[in-house]
Design an enzyme around this catalytic site. Sequence first.
Site, PDB file in Angstrom:
ATOM      1  CB  CYS A  40      -0.919   0.002   1.211  1.00  0.00           C
ATOM      2  SG  CYS A  40      -1.883   1.509   1.303  1.00  0.00           S
TER       3      CYS A  40
ATOM      4  CB  CYS B  74      -3.318   2.672  -1.640  1.00  0.00           C
ATOM      5  SG  CYS B  74      -3.222   1.040  -0.924  1.00  0.00           S
TER       6      CYS B  74
ATOM      7  CE  LYS C  54      -4.684   3.744  -6.080  1.00  0.00           C
ATOM      8  NZ  LYS C  54      -5.311   2.450  -6.044  1.00  0.00           N
TER       9      LYS C  54
ATOM     10  CB  ALA D 181      11.542 -14.328   8.467  1.00  0.00           C
TER      11      ALA D 181
ATOM     12  N   GLY E 242      -8.053  -6.067 -16.721  1.00  0.00           N
ATOM     13  CA  GLY E 242      -9.318  -5.340 -16.634  1.00  0.00           C
ATOM     14  C   GLY E 242      -9.786  -5.114 -15.213  1.00  0.00           C
TER      15      GLY E 242
ATOM     16  CE1 TYR F 166      -6.991  -1.844  -6.649  1.00  0.00           C
ATOM     17  CE2 TYR F 166      -8.063  -3.980  -6.747  1.00  0.00           C
ATOM     18  CZ  TYR F 166      -7.133  -3.139  -6.188  1.00  0.00           C
ATOM     19  OH  TYR F 166      -6.339  -3.589  -5.174  1.00  0.00           O
TER      20      TYR F 166
ATOM     21  CD  GLU G 230      -7.120   2.160  -8.813  1.00  0.00           C
ATOM     22  OE1 GLU G 230      -7.962   2.379  -7.926  1.00  0.00           O
ATOM     23  OE2 GLU G 230      -6.032   1.606  -8.574  1.00  0.00           O
TER      24      GLU G 230
ATOM     25  NE  ARG H 119     -13.643 -11.748 -13.747  1.00  0.00           N
ATOM     26  CZ  ARG H 119     -13.431 -12.629 -12.762  1.00  0.00           C
ATOM     27  NH1 ARG H 119     -14.425 -13.259 -12.194  1.00  0.00           N
ATOM     28  NH2 ARG H 119     -12.201 -12.861 -12.333  1.00  0.00           N
TER      29      ARG H 119
ATOM     30  CB  ALA I 243     -12.727   4.551  -3.322  1.00  0.00           C
TER      31      ALA I 243
ATOM     32  CG  HIS J 241     -29.765  22.319  -4.012  1.00  0.00           C
ATOM     33  ND1 HIS J 241     -29.840  21.449  -5.083  1.00  0.00           N
ATOM     34  CD2 HIS J 241     -29.958  23.558  -4.509  1.00  0.00           C
ATOM     35  CE1 HIS J 241     -30.083  22.148  -6.178  1.00  0.00           C
ATOM     36  NE2 HIS J 241     -30.155  23.426  -5.865  1.00  0.00           N
TER      37      HIS J 241
ATOM     38  CD  GLU K 196     -29.121  18.234  -4.705  1.00  0.00           C
ATOM     39  OE1 GLU K 196     -30.232  18.553  -4.241  1.00  0.00           O
ATOM     40  OE2 GLU K 196     -28.349  19.052  -5.245  1.00  0.00           O
TER      41      GLU K 196
END
Length: 451
Positions: free
Chosen positions: A42, A47, A50, A114, A175, A177, A181, A204, A340, A434, A439
Amino acid sequence: MSFDYDLFVIGGGSGGVRAARVAAAGGAKVALAEEDRYGGTCVIRGCVPKKLMVFASEYAGMVEDAQAYGWDIQAGDFNWGSFKVKLHAELDRLEGIYRNLLKNNGVETFDQRAKMADAHTVELADGSKKTAKHILLAMGGRPVWPDMPGAELGISSNEIFHLETLPKDMLIIGGGYIACEFAGIMNGLGVKTTQYYRGAQVLRGFDDEARGLVAEEMCQRGVDLHCGTNILEMRKEGDKIWVKATNGDERLFDQVMFATGRAPNTDDMGLEALGVELGRKGEIVVDEYSQTGVPSIYAIGDVTDRVNLTPVAIREGMAFVETVFKGNPTPVDHDLIPTAIFTQPEMGTVGLGEEEARELEPIEVYATSFKPMQQSFAGRAERVLMKLIVSQASRKVLGCHIVAPGAGEMIQLAGIAVKMGATKEDFDRTVAVHPTMSEELVTMKEPVRTA
């Protein structure tokens, strides 16, 4: 019998580091071994870098939008060199934080590989052996390389952060994420980007309508996406890579990236000899408390191939400490995890997709797709999607799917409501904020279809 440590953790990613430092903070004697950089996939090659690249890649569109809003500004060229220096400085800073978290909590660290010697013994690369009452396996996963001629000419998501220069044109294969991305990122940075995926539609496993919109918008933004297409062989041709595809195309690219899946890091760990069961992909089989068939050995994170997300590995690490060191048996809850995907457009999702939900019970689908005010004023034709899947019987919101700028931020908050068991009427009772895109989640009155 006495052990060198109460806990030995193999793997210095998000899950392993969290478990090690929390156990140590509670008074346990803890050691951790990591053969690469601290922070794991990560922080070092996932993440975090990226998302920084996603941010970098979105500025080209912002300049055009600013002009439409009356600003007299011009875009220059993107300087990969200066961005890369800052990117790697940030990763170094974060790795330092991870190391300090361990040090400050009294965790002893070994910067080497290890593997398991027996149920209570770990063998380090230098040949030394350490014993522990409990051993936690948190080695994570790695990108899978396809078995085909010339595959070694390509790169994976690990290497993409270290490119010397940005390629002029690039092929991304996959294909999921990660593929989608990086297609968005490279396209946004000005690289002519082609994406091949062997399946019928990208992403998928996600809601069909949502992934369909993401794919459509990716194409609108300039990604040359080909579904139902795979590659057969690659070879070097001058400075370029020649690629032959299943659709008959033969093309040259500066760079080819494989994003064709990931595998757990369980090779040559000495696990099978101890009776630790591995699944079909090499994942470590564990129970709801992350315990393997060998009582002293536990495993968390991507190496178990349950839900391969950083916050899930951290949750699993926390639950492990509660169970083993705090006498509070805590199973891991993998239900209704919001996620996300930082494609362009972004996608946020929690709960069931329409297709999954329909198989389980009668549902109502509430959905609206529209051009948001900010983009539409700037003359861009991008669409967003807000979608709720509702149980006809209980009225509970079974799934929420958002494709829109900032979808990740929105789904975090929608995720709380869905996890709490909110009904469609709970959403309806909430007054709209709004003017916002989100909303629409509380103003959809009639279902678009029932199933």
